[in-house]
Design an enzyme around this catalytic site. Structure first.
Site, mmCIF file in Angstrom:
data_model
loop_
_atom_site.group_PDB
_atom_site.id
_atom_site.type_symbol
_atom_site.label_atom_id
_atom_site.label_comp_id
_atom_site.label_asym_id
_atom_site.label_seq_id
_atom_site.Cartn_x
_atom_site.Cartn_y
_atom_site.Cartn_z
ATOM 1 N N ARG A 12 -12.580 23.133 -26.655
ATOM 2 C CA ARG A 12 -13.085 23.495 -27.989
ATOM 3 C C ARG A 12 -14.601 23.673 -27.962
ATOM 4 O O ARG A 12 -15.110 24.778 -27.996
ATOM 5 C CB ARG A 12 -12.665 22.415 -29.012
ATOM 6 C CG ARG A 12 -12.817 22.844 -30.483
ATOM 7 C CD ARG A 12 -14.224 22.815 -31.031
ATOM 8 N NE ARG A 12 -14.842 21.502 -31.017
ATOM 9 C CZ ARG A 12 -16.108 21.294 -31.356
ATOM 10 N NH1 ARG A 12 -16.888 22.304 -31.713
ATOM 11 N NH2 ARG A 12 -16.628 20.080 -31.287
ATOM 12 N N ASP A 13 -15.322 22.584 -27.850
ATOM 13 C CA ASP A 13 -16.788 22.643 -27.895
ATOM 14 C C ASP A 13 -17.324 23.482 -26.739
ATOM 15 O O ASP A 13 -18.325 24.185 -26.876
ATOM 16 C CB ASP A 13 -17.343 21.212 -27.820
ATOM 17 C CG ASP A 13 -18.832 21.141 -28.112
ATOM 18 O OD1 ASP A 13 -19.357 22.059 -28.751
ATOM 19 O OD2 ASP A 13 -19.477 20.165 -27.683
ATOM 20 N N HIS A 204 -22.345 11.637 -27.020
ATOM 21 C CA HIS A 204 -22.075 13.058 -26.731
ATOM 22 C C HIS A 204 -23.419 13.668 -26.316
ATOM 23 O O HIS A 204 -24.211 14.077 -27.153
ATOM 24 C CB HIS A 204 -21.543 13.723 -28.010
ATOM 25 C CG HIS A 204 -21.194 15.175 -27.866
ATOM 26 N ND1 HIS A 204 -19.899 15.639 -27.990
ATOM 27 C CD2 HIS A 204 -21.957 16.275 -27.624
ATOM 28 C CE1 HIS A 204 -19.895 16.965 -27.837
ATOM 29 N NE2 HIS A 204 -21.135 17.356 -27.611
ATOM 30 N N HIS A 206 -25.863 16.248 -24.217
ATOM 31 C CA HIS A 206 -25.997 17.530 -23.520
ATOM 32 C C HIS A 206 -27.002 17.383 -22.385
ATOM 33 O O HIS A 206 -27.838 16.481 -22.393
ATOM 34 C CB HIS A 206 -26.422 18.614 -24.510
ATOM 35 C CG HIS A 206 -25.290 19.106 -25.358
ATOM 36 N ND1 HIS A 206 -25.178 20.403 -25.791
ATOM 37 C CD2 HIS A 206 -24.202 18.468 -25.856
ATOM 38 C CE1 HIS A 206 -24.078 20.537 -26.514
ATOM 39 N NE2 HIS A 206 -23.472 19.374 -26.572
ATOM 40 N N CYS A 237 -25.289 24.460 -26.948
ATOM 41 C CA CYS A 237 -25.549 24.687 -28.361
ATOM 42 C C CYS A 237 -26.160 26.070 -28.547
ATOM 43 O O CYS A 237 -27.226 26.361 -27.989
ATOM 44 C CB CYS A 237 -26.510 23.625 -28.891
ATOM 45 S SG CYS A 237 -27.011 23.948 -30.579
ATOM 46 N N ASN A 246 -22.735 20.873 -22.481
ATOM 47 C CA ASN A 246 -22.275 19.495 -22.385
ATOM 48 C C ASN A 246 -22.376 18.991 -20.953
ATOM 49 O O ASN A 246 -22.334 19.766 -20.013
ATOM 50 C CB ASN A 246 -20.808 19.431 -22.809
ATOM 51 C CG ASN A 246 -20.610 19.834 -24.247
ATOM 52 O OD1 ASN A 246 -21.045 19.144 -25.150
ATOM 53 N ND2 ASN A 246 -19.955 20.957 -24.474
#
Length: 293
Positions: A12-13, A204, A206, A237, A246
């Site tokens: 997803r992300d 979470h 990055h 992002c 990520n």
């Protein structure tokens, strides 16, 4: 041996920020490989506007191909009640809502203030829980924002507390642009842990500045036992200058196993999966994937 939970966010992300689009079958094959490697929490899609996030337009079809009643959790991102309606029809057991600790980021990302976003989430979380669906909360820009710069730890704590009080069972704290260092991350965690029990928090991070692994180490020492990661380091992002995305799941698993934690993940299988998806998307593999053959 202490267990650390990894929430795999690649499908997803990760994929929503990749230029190339995968077919439903390719997404299902990726998710199946991640599950076969031992991951038990795998973000499977998002019920968001296909105009803004075309990569997630087929999320209902992806969910239709998964066993949603089995032992593996397949959360989906839901921004509003319309998204929740679609997720409930698809039969999901877990959703995630996505807030920010930065006013500017909230305006640019979801076109409303922080207060408005929380008001928007309230009926979503209430209805989801009434339907027996678990809700996870995300807070982005927990260290800094691409528009405002540094974000006060107290601002992060206040958004995390609001989400927890509304009924989110876990709050994922996102260093969205990946600029955080251990000292900043610990200051943020300390503020948040005063408002939300540490057992309900996830990191979470990055890897824009290569600090994600260092931040995970610091967070582990602080007491965090849940981390989000993305196979092959997929994603990034779209609002962050040079954001590399990520932290790679295989890098995190290698670290955790080296520190003596148990994850339930087979590193060899995860690395094989990382190589396949990196090749498919014409990406360089992560450091661990490169080294661990």
């Amino acid at each position: 041996m202490q267990h650390v939970k990894i929430v795999e966010v690649g499908p997803r992300d990760g994929l929503q920020n990749e230029k190339q689009q995968l077919s439903v079958d390719e997404k299902l094959a990726l998710i199946a490989e991640l599950a076969a490697a031992g991951l038990t929490h795998i973000e499977a899609g998002a019920f968001v506007s296909p105009k803004w996030v075309p990569q997630m337009a087929d999320s209902a079809d992806v969910l239709a191909g998964l066993d949603l009643s089995g032992p593996i959790h397949y959360p989906v991102l839901v921004p509003n009640e319309k998204g929740l309606d679609a997720a409930l029809v698809a039969g999901v057991r877990e959703i995630a809502v996505f807030g920010a600790a930065s006013e500017s980021f909230s305006q640019k990302n979801i076109n409303c203030s922080i207060a408005e976003s929380l008001a928007r989430f309230e009926p979503v979380i209430r209805r989801a829980r009434d339907a027996g669906v678990a809700v996870r909360g995300y807070v982005s820009c927990v260290v800094a924002c691409p528009y405002e710069g540094p974000i006060a730890p107290a601002a992060v704590a206040s958004v995390a507390q609001a989400l927890a009080e509304m009924g989110c069972y876990e709050i994922s704290l996102g260093d969205t642009i990946g600029v955080g260092t251990p000292r900043q991350v610990l200051a943020m965690l300390e503020a948040v842990a005063h408002k939300v029990p540490i057992t309900q928090l996830a990191g979470h991070y990055h890897d824009t500045y290569g600090m994600a692994i260092a931040n995970i180490c610091a967070s582990l020492e602080f007491g965090l036992r849940t981390f989000d990661a993305s196979v092959a380091g997929l994603g990034g992002c779209p609002y962050a200058q040079g954001a590399s995305g990520n932290v790679a799941s295989e890098d995190v698993v290698y670290l955790l196993h080296g520190l003596g934690y148990e994850t339930g993940v087979d590193l060899d299988k995860l690395v094989a999966c990382a190589h396949r998806i990196a090749a498919r998307l014409n990406r360089a593999p992560s450091r661990v994937a490169k080294a661990h053959h």
